[in-house]
Design an enzyme around this catalytic site. Structure first.
Site, PDB file in Angstrom:
ATOM      1  N   CYS A  46      15.652  22.254   7.539  1.00  0.00           N
ATOM      2  CA  CYS A  46      17.037  22.838   8.125  1.00  0.00           C
ATOM      3  C   CYS A  46      18.271  22.881   7.041  1.00  0.00           C
ATOM      4  O   CYS A  46      18.174  23.496   6.245  1.00  0.00           O
ATOM      5  CB  CYS A  46      16.880  22.537   9.576  1.00  0.00           C
ATOM      6  SG  CYS A  46      18.153  23.550  10.580  1.00  0.00           S
TER       7      CYS A  46
ATOM      8  N   GLU B 277      10.713  22.684  12.310  1.00  0.00           N
ATOM      9  CA  GLU B 277      11.652  21.321  12.421  1.00  0.00           C
ATOM     10  C   GLU B 277      11.100  20.503  13.957  1.00  0.00           C
ATOM     11  O   GLU B 277      11.060  21.198  15.035  1.00  0.00           O
ATOM     12  CB  GLU B 277      12.940  21.532  12.316  1.00  0.00           C
ATOM     13  CG  GLU B 277      13.457  20.213  12.365  1.00  0.00           C
ATOM     14  CD  GLU B 277      15.352  20.425  12.390  1.00  0.00           C
ATOM     15  OE1 GLU B 277      15.914  19.425  12.014  1.00  0.00           O
ATOM     16  OE2 GLU B 277      15.726  21.552  12.415  1.00  0.00           O
TER      17      GLU B 277
ATOM     18  N   LYS C 193      14.504  13.950   6.858  1.00  0.00           N
ATOM     19  CA  LYS C 193      15.460  15.011   6.685  1.00  0.00           C
ATOM     20  C   LYS C 193      16.739  14.076   6.017  1.00  0.00           C
ATOM     21  O   LYS C 193      17.295  13.168   6.685  1.00  0.00           O
ATOM     22  CB  LYS C 193      15.896  15.484   8.006  1.00  0.00           C
ATOM     23  CG  LYS C 193      17.225  16.564   7.784  1.00  0.00           C
ATOM     24  CD  LYS C 193      17.282  17.033   9.233  1.00  0.00           C
ATOM     25  CE  LYS C 193      18.276  18.503   9.304  1.00  0.00           C
ATOM     26  NZ  LYS C 193      18.283  19.046  10.664  1.00  0.00           N
TER      27      LYS C 193
END
Length: 271
Positions: A140, A40, A108
């Site tokens: 994540c 990430e 995200k």
């Protein structure tokens, strides 16, 4: 398909040293590698709210262009996280980049506490076809919500790519959830996590690849390293030969609770 997971550290709030790490991994990739997955936001680390505007770049900025040039030399693809600048906002973004350009870009959607105030959340769960395979990306904290991976599987995703920046003490949580996301959607799931320390955090490593039946194809420990796995897409059909969760789920039952007298009542979830 040969996929390499590149578990590397990052420097927060800067780009140059991180880009050099990524380019070095690309240049050292063994022959026959189809895809390298990085952690990430590994190109800029985790910038603060004060730093992010200074390091975020558009998806056609100099950092992505440098990566594309390396991919054209090596003839492979990468999934890599970066701080994306777009329309006056900054996003925590992962792009699947092939030698010919960006195949898929995902922002995200579920921001972890330290993302809030730094990044704007994305609003789409998307897939694309790459090398004949439908691919979806999560980042994540996204994988802690089962609906995210299910939405990608419902679009036909066969390979779930997770770029991760997971830290102590939450490493075991993501190990369990990666297996769950693969099994419940009967897809391959690969995760590359950050390692090392930064910003007062110790990153958990533990990058891993999971088959549709939950078999762990490979996993790394906490230290910097590379893991290469071979993915046989025929295993997807094999995992669905006796049952298929996507086809057999009964969505009309969702949200209904049977009361003690046998009647159905609405279930309210606190917000």
């Amino acid at each position: 398909m040969k996929v390499q997971l590149a578990q590397i550290p990052a420097d927060d709030g800067v780009t140059a040293p991180n880009l050099q790490r990524v380019l070095s991994v690309i240049e050292q990739a063994e022959a026959g590698t189809d895809l390298i997955v990085f952690p990430e936001t590994c190109l800029m680390g985790f910038p603060t709210a004060e730093e992010v505007a200074g390091v975020a770049e558009p998806d056609d900025g100099p950092t992505v262009r440098a990566i594309r040039a390396a991919l054209q030399r090596k003839g492979l693809s990468v999934a890599v996280g970066f701080a994306e600048a777009h329309g006056g906002q900054c996003f925590n973004t992962t792009a699947l980049i092939a030698p010919e350009g960006i195949v898929l870009k995902y922002r995200k959607t579920h921001l972890w506490g330290t993302d809030v105030g730094v990044f704007t959340p994305g609003d789409q769960l998307v897939t694309a076809v790459w090398n004949g395979v439908r691919v979806g990306i999560l980042i994540c904290f996204d994988i802690e919500f089962p609906e995210t991976a299910r939405a990608l599987a419902a679009q036909g995703a066969e390979l779930l790519i997770v770029t991760n920046g997971n830290m102590d003490p939450y490493g075991p949580v993501h190990h369990q959830l990666m297996t769950a996301r693969a099994i419940e959607n009967q897809v391959f799931a690969v995760m590359s996590n950050r390692c090392g320390s930064g910003g007062g955090l110790d990153f958990a490593g533990g990058s891993m690849a999971i088959a549709p039946d939950g078999q762990v194809l490979g996993a790394l420990a906490r230290e910097e390293g590379r893991l290469t796995v071979d993915i046989d897409l025929r295993r997807i059909a094999a995992s669905r030969s006796d049952y298929c969760y996507l086809r057999q789920r009964r969505l009309p039952l969702t949200g209904q609770v049977v009361a003690g007298d046998g009647t159905l009542t609405a279930h309210q979830i606190p917000v």
